[in-house]
Scaffold this motif. Structure first.
Motif, PDB file in Angstrom:
ATOM      1  N   PRO A  58       0.943  -1.141   0.007  1.00 43.15           N
ATOM      2  CA  PRO A  58       0.084   0.071   0.106  1.00 43.15           C
ATOM      3  C   PRO A  58       0.748   1.389   0.321  1.00 43.15           C
ATOM      4  O   PRO A  58       0.134   2.504  -0.350  1.00 43.15           O
ATOM      5  CB  PRO A  58      -0.745  -0.308   1.529  1.00 43.15           C
ATOM      6  CG  PRO A  58      -1.006  -1.736   1.250  1.00 43.15           C
ATOM      7  CD  PRO A  58       0.205  -2.566   0.811  1.00 43.15           C
ATOM      8  N   ASP A  59       1.979   1.048   0.723  1.00 40.62           N
ATOM      9  CA  ASP A  59       2.925   2.915   1.148  1.00 40.62           C
ATOM     10  C   ASP A  59       3.584   3.122  -0.876  1.00 40.62           C
ATOM     11  O   ASP A  59       4.121   4.205  -1.083  1.00 40.62           O
ATOM     12  CB  ASP A  59       4.026   2.688   1.361  1.00 40.62           C
ATOM     13  CG  ASP A  59       5.129   2.034   1.312  1.00 40.62           C
ATOM     14  OD1 ASP A  59       4.286   1.061   0.314  1.00 40.62           O
ATOM     15  OD2 ASP A  59       6.027   2.110   1.711  1.00 40.62           O
ATOM     16  N   GLY A  60       3.182   2.150  -1.680  1.00 40.31           N
ATOM     17  CA  GLY A  60       3.389   2.533  -3.220  1.00 40.31           C
ATOM     18  C   GLY A  60       5.028   2.238  -3.314  1.00 40.31           C
ATOM     19  O   GLY A  60       5.782   1.400  -4.521  1.00 40.31           O
ATOM     20  N   THR A  61       5.889   1.280  -2.585  1.00 39.87           N
ATOM     21  CA  THR A  61       6.793   0.087  -2.775  1.00 39.87           C
ATOM     22  C   THR A  61       6.711  -0.777  -3.100  1.00 39.87           C
ATOM     23  O   THR A  61       5.074  -1.654  -2.647  1.00 39.87           O
ATOM     24  CB  THR A  61       7.596   0.508  -1.723  1.00 39.87           C
ATOM     25  OG1 THR A  61       7.442   0.395  -0.813  1.00 39.87           O
ATOM     26  CG2 THR A  61       8.054   2.271  -1.272  1.00 39.87           C
ATOM     27  N   THR A  62       7.614  -1.572  -3.488  1.00 41.44           N
ATOM     28  CA  THR A  62       7.318  -3.659  -3.181  1.00 41.44           C
ATOM     29  C   THR A  62       7.717  -4.136  -2.081  1.00 41.44           C
ATOM     30  O   THR A  62       8.850  -3.614  -0.960  1.00 41.44           O
ATOM     31  CB  THR A  62       7.666  -3.662  -4.800  1.00 41.44           C
ATOM     32  OG1 THR A  62       9.348  -3.462  -5.048  1.00 41.44           O
ATOM     33  CG2 THR A  62       6.501  -3.124  -5.910  1.00 41.44           C
ATOM     34  N   ALA A  63       7.380  -5.446  -2.003  1.00 46.81           N
ATOM     35  CA  ALA A  63       8.082  -6.296  -1.165  1.00 46.81           C
ATOM     36  C   ALA A  63       7.801  -8.246  -1.704  1.00 46.81           C
ATOM     37  O   ALA A  63       7.953  -7.759  -2.737  1.00 46.81           O
ATOM     38  CB  ALA A  63       7.714  -6.051   0.580  1.00 46.81           C
ATOM     39  N   HIS A  64       9.146  -8.719  -0.960  1.00 44.34           N
ATOM     40  CA  HIS A  64       8.840  -9.928  -1.663  1.00 44.34           C
ATOM     41  C   HIS A  64       8.159 -10.977  -0.817  1.00 44.34           C
ATOM     42  O   HIS A  64       8.767 -10.484   0.728  1.00 44.34           O
ATOM     43  CB  HIS A  64      10.269 -10.308  -1.898  1.00 44.34           C
ATOM     44  CG  HIS A  64      11.660  -9.476  -2.701  1.00 44.34           C
ATOM     45  ND1 HIS A  64      11.196  -9.928  -4.081  1.00 44.34           N
ATOM     46  CD2 HIS A  64      12.112  -9.132  -3.190  1.00 44.34           C
ATOM     47  CE1 HIS A  64      12.104  -9.059  -4.666  1.00 44.34           C
ATOM     48  NE2 HIS A  64      12.383  -8.148  -4.445  1.00 44.34           N
ATOM     49  N   ALA A  65       7.228 -11.659  -1.064  1.00 44.11           N
ATOM     50  CA  ALA A  65       6.597 -13.071  -0.450  1.00 44.11           C
ATOM     51  C   ALA A  65       7.432 -14.317   0.063  1.00 44.11           C
ATOM     52  O   ALA A  65       8.399 -14.014  -1.252  1.00 44.11           O
ATOM     53  CB  ALA A  65       5.573 -13.360  -0.795  1.00 44.11           C
ATOM     54  N   VAL A  66       7.664 -14.261   0.219  1.00 43.79           N
ATOM     55  CA  VAL A  66       8.240 -16.636   0.942  1.00 43.79           C
ATOM     56  C   VAL A  66       8.098 -17.118  -0.357  1.00 43.79           C
ATOM     57  O   VAL A  66       8.661 -18.045  -0.926  1.00 43.79           O
ATOM     58  CB  VAL A  66       8.860 -16.940   1.345  1.00 43.79           C
ATOM     59  CG1 VAL A  66       9.079 -17.985   2.154  1.00 43.79           C
ATOM     60  CG2 VAL A  66       9.369 -15.380   2.522  1.00 43.79           C
ATOM     61  N   GLY A  67       6.015 -17.381  -0.484  1.00 45.99           N
ATOM     62  CA  GLY A  67       5.636 -18.599  -0.794  1.00 45.99           C
ATOM     63  C   GLY A  67       5.545 -20.047  -0.180  1.00 45.99           C
ATOM     64  O   GLY A  67       5.498 -20.771  -0.243  1.00 45.99           O
ATOM     65  N   GLY A  68       6.302 -20.244   0.363  1.00 46.81           N
ATOM     66  CA  GLY A  68       6.453 -21.874   1.742  1.00 46.81           C
ATOM     67  C   GLY A  68       4.745 -21.990   1.819  1.00 46.81           C
ATOM     68  O   GLY A  68       4.895 -23.410   1.616  1.00 46.81           O
ATOM     69  N   GLY A  69       4.624 -20.937   2.598  1.00 50.31           N
ATOM     70  CA  GLY A  69       2.729 -21.394   2.645  1.00 50.31           C
ATOM     71  C   GLY A  69       2.502 -21.965   1.312  1.00 50.31           C
ATOM     72  O   GLY A  69       1.474 -22.636   1.843  1.00 50.31           O
TER      73      GLY A  69
END
Lengths: 317, 343
Positions: free
Chosen positions: B61-72
């Motif tokens: 939401p703040d306009g930047t990006t992030a990575h997910a782990v995806g293990g779940g």
């Protein structure tokens, strides 16, 4: 085999359109996150192509038996973990740089891949540890004095905020050790071709099934990378105007779902193809490696170096 | 969440390696039984998938990006044991090929991200989704909660592993030898970031991908039972009773090490050996006497003792000469390789 142009020029250059999109603050650009992902994909391929290039150079580490190289570099990373003082670690890093030089790994590459990351990442992580807020110690520079120490539940703020000798020691120690370990790992990667490395991992008693999976994974990564790039590129070409975070996230998650559907189906097809070519479930390898005299010398030398460094470290107390 | 080499003591890495070895063995056996000759292509696909989705930039939401782990997510579509193998392989490639995460800390990273994360996510998902239809909302809600909890449990474990370092390993003057942050700082710092940002992101991503499956091909959400525990063995804990007992005993014993006041086993000084065994072996006594040239006995780098800087300069000089000789030997070896190859 020395190639003058390891990576095609276009892969090294940044696309001016992408550049503008990322510069115009990711907050406002609609396709910024897509460009960013595409960049990351391209960087990964470029790094990998470059590694294959340096692995093909003729140098000290490249010519070692890969099994010996894996064992000794593992031992050396462990040695870095056992060094507890700054001076031995500085000299250890110098020796590693010498190894890089003799293996024809460009110094700017080591600086870019290792030291800039260590300064950026570890540097930020250890910065607060300089102060006596994190660990008490003998003050070097006193920055601020309160009337008395402040206690907040499990945390206590000391009466004076100072950079401590212990803090500086810890910070330098950690950065030098992380630098040495990351350099050694980078040297392993940069001087060994992936399939040779896998053959070498056999000495660590890793099962052949596991190694076969690793080998196939490596191939699939580049295939899935291409599939993902195409999905992201297709999406970017169709995007006009603004999209909110929700829509963007919807795209990324459905891309993940779609990727899984595609790859899962492909996995079944590959399995059928393997079976029809006579695959029985037990992987076979054609690897044939032989130890040379220089491999034995290197093996002994690394043991001596490890003992010398750890011994030198313990002289400090 | 990848811990690089250098932040943890080698002993921590070895301990978790010992803990992971039986887990890997069980996973390999189970997955092999379930998949037979499919194991190689399917695990390779799963590992490559896990590697690739960690690279996707996800807008937050703040306009930047992030990575997910995806293990779940992987645990939901493949089952926990298979995803353990896939994530282990993805982590191995990251460590060996791209230098993300360390070589010695590989065992620790696997414990957090390949073991704790998918198992927490999977059992949370199973608990919430239970026997609901594949298109039921309970599926995606379970997935979202599972993703959230999974990454938080892994983050907590990471924080604890980092936080015990200053407690266990420090120089005589108190400076930490590895990660300097005690539990009281490492745990709040890690958990704040994961409870508020990384956790919700992982939860939303896992839930949304499951919703995508529900609307496109819900059969994917059933296939994981292929790889899960056989129905008759229940949770499948029965067969691992011995292993669980062993782990339980280890877990119970480990805090004792913190309470014990003695020296590390095998690192006794001559006097301590004397107290322990009743006499000081002659060889050891001799060694202790001859090994008296410790430069800085208490490692007090205050610089006030007479001759300190002189001694330090001699040490640095000796070290420089030593390293020079080692470098020269290394150079000679590389020359020798050339001769050997030409022959």
């Amino acid at each position: 085999m020395v190639n003058d142009q390891p990576v095609p020029r276009w892969l090294e250059e940044k696309n001016p359109v992408d550049e503008a999109a990322t510069k115009r603050s990711r907050r406002w650009s609609t396709s910024g996150f897509i460009s960013k992902t595409l960049h990351d994909f391209a960087d990964l391929i470029r790094d990998e192509v470059f590694s294959e290039y340096t692995a093909n150079n003729v140098g000290l580490l490249q010519r070692l038996d890969p099994r010996v190289k894996v064992l000794t570099l593992l031992l050396l990373v462990g040695t870095a973990g056992l060094l507890h003082h700054i001076f031995p670690l500085i000299f250890f890093n110098l020796w590693i740089m010498g190894l890089a030089k003799l293996s024809r790994v460009p110094m700017d590459m080591l600086i870019k891949r290792v030291w800039s990351v260590v300064f950026m990442f570890t540097g930020i992580v250890v910065f607060p540890a300089l102060f006596n807020v994190v660990q008490p110690g003998d003050p070097l520079v006193v920055l601020y004095r309160f009337q008395h120490s402040i206690s907040l539940g499990i945390w206590t703020l000391p009466a004076e905020i100072a950079i401590t000798r212990q803090g500086v020691t810890t910070a330098l120690l950690l950065m030098l050790r992380v630098g040495a370990s990351v350099s050694l790992a980078a040297l392993l990667t940069l001087t060994t071709r992936w399939h040779t490395l896998l053959k070498a991992l056999g000495v660590l008693r890793i099962s052949t099934v596991f190694l076969a999976v690793l080998e196939m994974t490596y191939r699939y990564i580049f295939l899935l990378l291409q599939t993902s790039s195409e999905m992201f590129m297709a999406r970017r070409s169709r995007m006009v105007g603004h999209a909110n975070t929700r829509e963007k996230r919807g795209f990324v998650t459905s891309a993940m779902g779609q990727l899984w559907t595609k790859t899962h189906a492909m996995g079944e097809e590959v399995h059928d193809a393997m079976l029809s070519r006579g695959y029985s479930g037990a992987p076979r390898s054609l690897a044939h490696v032989q130890m040379k005299l220089s491999d034995w010398i290197w093996l002994m030398m690394v043991f001596v170096v490890a003992v010398l460094f750890v011994g030198g470290d313990r002289v400090f107390g | 969440m990848h811990i690089p080499d250098g932040y943890l003591s080698p002993s921590t890495c070895i301990t978790l390696g010992v803990a992971m070895a039986p887990v890997w063995a069980v996973a390999a056996k189970r997955v092999k039984t379930a998949l037979k000759s499919r194991i190689v292509p399917l695990m390779a696909i799963g590992a490559a998938f896990s590697f690739i989705i960690m690279m996707y930039n996800i807008p937050i939401p703040d306009g930047t990006t992030a990575h997910a782990v995806g293990g779940g997510l992987l645990a939901i579509v493949l089952g926990p044991w298979a995803s353990l193998i896939c994530i282990t392989i993805a982590l191995a490639i990251q460590a060996l090929l791209f230098g993300d995460g360390g070589i010695w800390t590989f065992t620790v990273n696997c414990f957090n991200m390949a073991f704790l994360l998918p198992f927490t996510a999977y059992w949370t998902y199973r608990l919430i989704a239970a026997n609901s239809e594949p298109i039921s909302p309970r599926r995606w809600i379970g997935a979202a909660v599972g993703g959230y909890l999974g990454i938080n449990v892994a983050a907590l474990a990471t924080a604890i592993e980092l936080g015990i370092q200053p407690l266990l390993f420090h120089a005589p003057n108190g400076s930490a030898l590895y990660c300097p942050y005690p539990l009281s700082l490492a745990v709040p710092a890690m958990m704040l970031a994961h409870i508020s940002i990384a956790g919700p992101l992982e939860g939303v991503v896992t839930g949304m991908v499951v919703r995508y499956f529900q609307s496109h091909d819900a059969s994917i959400l059933d296939s994981h039972f292929l790889f899960a525990a056989p129905a008759e063995s229940g949770f499948g804990f029965g067969r691992y009773r011995k292993l669980l007992w062993g782990l339980g005993v280890l877990a119970a014993l480990s805090p004792l090490g913190l309470l014990a006041k003695g020296t590390a086993w095998g690192e006794w000084s001559a006097e301590e050996v004397g107290k322990l065994v009743g006499y000081v072996p002659a060889g050891l006594a001799q060694l202790t006497d001859s090994w008296s040239h410790t430069l800085f006995p208490d490692y007090s780098l205050s610089g006030t003792e007479p001759g300190f800087w002189g001694a330090a300069a001699v040490y640095v000089l000796c070290a420089a000469i030593g390293v020079g000789i080692i470098l020269f030997m290394t150079y000679l070896l590389s020359r020798f390789q050339t001769v050997e190859q030409e022959r």
